[in-house]
Structures are given as C-alpha cells and as structure tokens.
Design an enzyme around this catalytic site. Structure first.
Site, PDB file in Angstrom:
ATOM      1  N   ARG A  36     -67.209 -14.474  -1.602  1.00 23.33           N
ATOM      2  CA  ARG A  36     -67.324 -13.017  -1.553  1.00 23.33           C
ATOM      3  C   ARG A  36     -68.512 -12.591  -0.678  1.00 23.33           C
ATOM      4  NH1 ARG A  36     -68.091  -8.616  -6.451  1.00 23.33           N
ATOM      5  NH2 ARG A  36     -70.210  -9.429  -6.489  1.00 23.33           N
ATOM      6  N   ARG A  50     -65.387  -4.083 -13.053  1.00 27.55           N
ATOM      7  CA  ARG A  50     -66.782  -4.216 -12.598  1.00 27.55           C
ATOM      8  C   ARG A  50     -67.197  -3.010 -11.761  1.00 27.55           C
ATOM      9  NH1 ARG A  50     -65.987  -8.306  -8.879  1.00 27.55           N
ATOM     10  NH2 ARG A  50     -63.837  -8.698  -9.476  1.00 27.55           N
ATOM     11  N   HIS A  82     -57.781  -5.015  -9.956  1.00 25.40           N
ATOM     12  CA  HIS A  82     -58.064  -6.454 -10.093  1.00 25.40           C
ATOM     13  C   HIS A  82     -58.521  -6.644 -11.537  1.00 25.40           C
ATOM     14  CE1 HIS A  82     -59.522  -6.489  -5.631  1.00 25.40           C
ATOM     15  NE2 HIS A  82     -58.434  -7.232  -5.665  1.00 25.40           N
ATOM     16  N   ASP A 114     -52.949 -10.773  -0.505  1.00 25.37           N
ATOM     17  CA  ASP A 114     -54.355 -10.551  -0.814  1.00 25.37           C
ATOM     18  C   ASP A 114     -55.296 -10.814   0.360  1.00 25.37           C
ATOM     19  OD1 ASP A 114     -56.810 -10.366  -2.024  1.00 25.37           O
ATOM     20  OD2 ASP A 114     -56.325 -11.514  -3.784  1.00 25.37           O
ATOM     21  N   TYR A 174     -60.487  -0.681   0.290  1.00 29.21           N
ATOM     22  CA  TYR A 174     -61.767  -0.225  -0.271  1.00 29.21           C
ATOM     23  C   TYR A 174     -62.890  -0.132   0.757  1.00 29.21           C
ATOM     24  CZ  TYR A 174     -62.743  -5.287  -0.531  1.00 29.21           C
ATOM     25  OH  TYR A 174     -62.917  -6.620  -0.240  1.00 29.21           O
ATOM     26  N   HIS A 215     -55.647  -6.835   1.344  1.00 30.45           N
ATOM     27  CA  HIS A 215     -56.883  -6.286   1.911  1.00 30.45           C
ATOM     28  C   HIS A 215     -56.792  -6.630   3.392  1.00 30.45           C
ATOM     29  CE1 HIS A 215     -58.248  -6.084  -2.210  1.00 30.45           C
ATOM     30  NE2 HIS A 215     -58.167  -7.388  -2.339  1.00 30.45           N
ATOM     31  N   GLU A 244     -59.590 -12.370 -12.749  1.00 31.51           N
ATOM     32  CA  GLU A 244     -59.330 -13.419 -11.760  1.00 31.51           C
ATOM     33  C   GLU A 244     -60.157 -14.670 -12.009  1.00 31.51           C
ATOM     34  OE1 GLU A 244     -59.995 -12.015  -7.795  1.00 31.51           O
ATOM     35  OE2 GLU A 244     -59.062 -13.780  -6.900  1.00 31.51           O
ATOM     36  N   HIS A 261     -50.100  -6.772  -2.726  1.00 32.43           N
ATOM     37  CA  HIS A 261     -51.574  -6.750  -2.728  1.00 32.43           C
ATOM     38  C   HIS A 261     -52.145  -7.244  -1.411  1.00 32.43           C
ATOM     39  CE1 HIS A 261     -55.418  -6.360  -4.670  1.00 32.43           C
ATOM     40  NE2 HIS A 261     -55.745  -7.599  -4.364  1.00 32.43           N
ATOM     41  N   HIS A 299     -54.111 -10.300 -10.267  1.00 33.09           N
ATOM     42  CA  HIS A 299     -54.760 -11.513 -10.787  1.00 33.09           C
ATOM     43  C   HIS A 299     -54.949 -11.411 -12.306  1.00 33.09           C
ATOM     44  CE1 HIS A 299     -55.732 -12.043  -6.581  1.00 33.09           C
ATOM     45  NE2 HIS A 299     -56.687 -11.156  -6.574  1.00 33.09           N
TER      46      HIS A 299
HETATM   47  C1  NGQ Z   1     -61.786  -8.158  -2.931  1.00 31.87           C
HETATM   48  N1  NGQ Z   1     -60.718 -10.200  -3.559  1.00 31.87           N
HETATM   49  O1  NGQ Z   1     -62.116  -7.065  -3.322  1.00 31.87           O
HETATM   50  O2  NGQ Z   1     -61.490  -8.371  -1.755  1.00 31.87           O
HETATM   51  C2  NGQ Z   1     -61.737  -9.284  -3.936  1.00 31.87           C
HETATM   52  C3  NGQ Z   1     -63.059  -9.996  -4.016  1.00 31.87           C
HETATM   53  C4  NGQ Z   1     -64.332  -8.871  -5.856  1.00 31.87           C
HETATM   54  C5  NGQ Z   1     -60.102 -10.956  -4.476  1.00 31.87           C
HETATM   55  N2  NGQ Z   1     -60.336 -10.692  -5.702  1.00 31.87           N
HETATM   56  C6  NGQ Z   1     -64.220  -9.156  -4.399  1.00 31.87           C
HETATM   57  N3  NGQ Z   1     -59.310 -11.908  -4.129  1.00 31.87           N
HETATM   58  O3  NGQ Z   1     -63.417  -9.112  -6.642  1.00 31.87           O
HETATM   59  O4  NGQ Z   1     -65.394  -8.369  -6.218  1.00 31.87           O
HETATM   60 ZN    ZN Z   2     -57.627  -8.334  -4.064  1.00 31.02          ZN
END
Ligand code: NGQ
Ligand code: ZN
Length: 454
Positions: free
Chosen positions: A78, A206, A231, A319, A117, A54, A234, A52, A268
């Site tokens: 975030r 979401r 995801h 991550d 993304y 990003h 988490e 995982h 997660h």
């Molecule tokens: C992300 N990261 O997409 O980078 C997510 C945060 C979200 C982690 N979950 C943003 N660690 O979940 O909306």
């Molecule tokens: Zn992530």
C-alpha cells in the site's frame, strides 16, 4: 434496429441453437428467436461485469514485486502504491483508464464498477471541478465504449474510529458535503446514458465513520437502487484492529450499524466467521471477490463453498489489475477452493455439473446486481451487452455448450473473445477496437512521463 444471428447462445433457459437477437435503437434487446437457419459461427454469452476496479493501479502492475523486507505485506504494498499514485494527474488517469478499459473489453468484460478514490491534487487541494478525476474515468469508459458504474469513494479518515488521514491520503479525503458534490456531478454527467450507472462507495470502515457515511446515505434521496460498495475484511490485521477498536469484526460491525441489503457489495469479504458468512448470504448483498489481487496481496481465502450453499451472491473484480481477464479471476477463484479443500470441482453446483458454467452464471448475475445495471442475461428488455466467443479457435473447436465455458476458463491464457457488444454497439470487432492504437500510444507516453516524474 440491429440483428445478431449466431449458432449458439446462452439464454436464461439454457443453451439455444441458431439464435437471432434483435436490438432496438435504444440498445436494449427487443426480440429473441431460436432455430432460425443461416446463423454465423460463434457463441453468444451475456457480458460480464468487473465489479471492482481502481483504474490508476493498472499503470503500476508489476512494479511492486520486489520484497521490501522479510515482513513485506499488503501494508508495504500500500505504501508503494501511494508513492506511485502521487504524480497522477487528470490527463494521466484518463489515459491509464482508457488503456485498462480497452483491455477489459478485449478479454470479455462489458462493464466496470470504478471504485474511484483519487479525487484531489497531490497536496490535497481540490480541482476546479471537485469531481474532475471521477469524470476522467467516466470519459475513458465512454471513449472506449465500456459500460461503467461510477463509484465515487467516500474517504475521510486514516484508520478505525475517525483517525486523521496521513499526508499520502490527502488526495482521497472529503467530508460528506464535498463527497456529495462529487456524486451530484457524476449523476448529472451520467444521466440519460443507459451504459452509465452512478453509485457510491465507502472506502472501508477504516476510512469512514458510521456517522459520516450515515450522513452521506441520509442526504441521498434516491437510494432504492443505489449501488453501495465497501472494502470490508481483506486482511487479518484489519479484522484485529476492528475488534480492538469496536469489539466487533468488520462484517459484524457493518451489519450492526447499516441496513445492508441487495444494493450493497462487500469487496473482499475474505475473513468471515460462519455466522457472518450466513448473514451476508441472507442479506442479499453481493460478495465482491478479486481472486488475482487477493492472491497477489496475500489476503487469504474466501469461504466460497459455505457461502454459495447458503445462497450467497457473488461477482468478480480485477481490483489492482495485475490481471485484466475474467477467466483468470474465475479460474483462480475455483483453484483457491481446490487448494484449501484438497479436492476438485468445488464450485460446480452439483453432481456432473460444469464448474465453468456455474462460475460464469454466478459471476454474471452477481456482477450485474452489484453494478445496479439492467444486464447479465440475454433476455428481452435487458441491455444488449454480449461477448461472442470464436468457436473456431483451436481451444474451442469441437466443444459444445458448457464445454465451451469450461475450456475458455480452464485452458490457460489464449483469448478466444471475438466480438464484444455494449448497449448493442460492437466495440470489439474480431478482437480489435477501432481506437486501440491511439489509446495504447497515449498510455505509453503517460507511463513514460510518470517514470520521469517519479
Ligand atoms: C485500495 N486496495 O484502496 O486501493 C486498496 C488498498 C487500503 C485493495 N484493498 C488500500 N486491494 O485498503 O487501504
Ligand atoms: Zn479495492
């Protein structure tokens, strides 16, 4: 044909001495012999997948460590992260990903699952090639030699139940048709390269609806071995919001609405009831844990002991890349369980068994499964993705077999990774990568540019 000949190797049958591995021209293992005299020093391990990533977040490591207010949280982090990624263009992403992938290789990962993304331009308009950003991470993997499982991310909504995306999320958003164009483009770019796999991801429950992600899945013809990541659970707020919206917890909702099988990887899967834990274990899906990021973001603890007892599969990822080391992920994973249970050697798998060995075996095999890749074991027919540990390193000299893994994982942050092979090619040689100076230079100048723009 290429041959490796090392003093010890971890084979599926266990530790072997004086091991000679033949690698065919296609980069797969063609023969393994043991007990052959003349071996060189070193310990050969199957390569670990980082399930995982990003990539863009590597460039902001350390920049979100100031408390905003007393409620500083995942959700304020975030917002900081969204602000940071605003200025990143395709060239920046390439430079950041190349630096990250170089670091991952040097610490002993042989593959990354890139959960990408950041698709569009800052105002949400599309690049001329809609897949541009994901093609940049693919290119960075190829230029460094790291194996990659591309996971373009379907992201359409801003919250449970199809809420509109926010301005800061415009760069991520695609309807199913647009998203499928990205997948198609990556499939084309990656086909015929055995170091590349193309899968898909739904960002979270979401960011997609059952209908939108269902449409995506229905449109893909070849889903038999398609890696599918999401995801899932988490943060407790995410669980509460899911219940308010649907009456179900996220994992429960996922299993009620999708046919979750061994192709899936639940990133997660932190907050699960005992029932959910058993359901995930039985489904054959991989739980994707990212212990350093989960610690950094204050997520909570995954119920590892129960999950593993139930036969659950898992792997590790870095991550947000506040660490790029597989040993740090594994160490934190075990320490989290020790802290919760106020006990030691929680994940050793039985009396007098090595915790390092058990963690390593579980994460190597779960990682390969989650990445949909033919690696994760030193076996004829598998990809020649390996790590060679320097057994003359002060931390590892006078260590044998499982002690090597225990000392690598539980002795701090020195790095005894000597060589790394991906598809039979030596990409890290005695701790170095052929292009490391250039890659680092490009990363430095990218950081400088991003600092000026922000
Ligand atoms: C992300 N990261 O997409 O980078 C997510 C945060 C979200 C982690 N979950 C943003 N660690 O979940 O909306
Ligand atoms: Zn992530």
């Amino acid at each position: 044909m290429n041959t490796l000949h090392l003093k010890s190797a971890l084979l599926p049958s266990g530790w072997a001495r004086d091991v000679q591995i033949s690698i065919a021209d296609d980069g797969n293992i063609s023969d393994i012999k043991t007990g052959i005299a003349g071996a060189t020093e070193g310990c050969l391990l199957p390569g670990m997948a980082n399930l995982h990533s990003h990539a863009h977040q590597r460039a902001m490591a350390g920049l979100a460590e100031r408390a905003g207010d007393s409620n500083d949280s995942f959700w304020t982090w975030r917002t900081t992260m969204y602000g940071f990624l605003d200025a990143i263009d395709p060239g920046h992403l390439n430079a950041i990903a190349a630096q990250l992938y170089l670091e991952l290789l040097k610490s002993g990962y042989t593959r990354v699952a890139e959960f990408q993304y950041l698709h569009h331009q800052t105002d949400g308009s599309h690049h001329e090639n809609i897949a541009e950003m994901s093609l940049q991470t693919l290119e960075a993997a190829r230029s460094t030699g790291l194996g990659i499982t591309n996971l373009p991310v379907h992201y359409q909504f801003g919250g449970f139940g199809g809420q509109p995306i926010s301005d800061q999320q415009r760069r991520f958003a695609n309807n199913p048709e647009q998203f499928l164009a990205i997948v198609e483009s990556l499939e084309q770019a990656g086909k015929q390269d055995q170091n590349v796999v193309t899968g898909i991801a739904a960002h979270s429950l979401r960011a997609v609806t059952t209908q939108s992600f269902g449409e995506v899945l229905a449109a893909l013809s070849n889903t038999e071995a398609l890696p599918i990541h999401i995801h899932i659970a988490e943060q407790t707020k995410e669980v509460d919001d899911c219940i308010t919206w649907s009456g179900s917890r996220p994992v429960e909702y996922l299993y009620q609405n999708f046919d979750v099988n061994k192709n899936w990887c639940l990133i997660h899967a932190t907050h699960m009831t005992e029932g959910e834990t058993i359901d995930v274990a039985r489904s054959g899906a991989v739980a994707g844990l990212c212990p350093t990021t989960e610690g950094n973001l204050g997520d909570g603890f995954f119920n590892a002991t129960q999950y593993i007892e139930a036969g659950g599969k898992l792997g590790i990822g870095s991550d947000s890349h506040i660490s790029t080391s597989p040993t740090e992920e594994l160490r934190w994973f075990e320490y989290g369980q020790r802290l919760v249970h106020r006990s030691r050697n929680q994940l050793s798998g039985g009396f007098n068994r090595s915790t390092g060995r058990n963690l390593f075996d579980i994460a190597v095999s779960g990682g390969a499964q989650a990445c949909g890749h033919n690696s994760g074991a030193i076996e004829v027919g598998k990809r020649a993705d390996f790590v060679v540990l320097d057994t003359e390193h002060p931390l590892l000299c006078e260590r044998q077999e499982d002690e090597l893994l225990d000392s690598w994982i539980f002795s701090g942050n020195e790095n005894p990774v000597r060589d790394v092979y991906v598809g039979g090619k030596r990409v890290i040689d005695n701790g170095h990568h052929a292009n490391e100076d250039k890659i680092q230079q490009q990363f430095r100048s990218t950081l400088k540019t991003l600092r000026t723009i922000r």
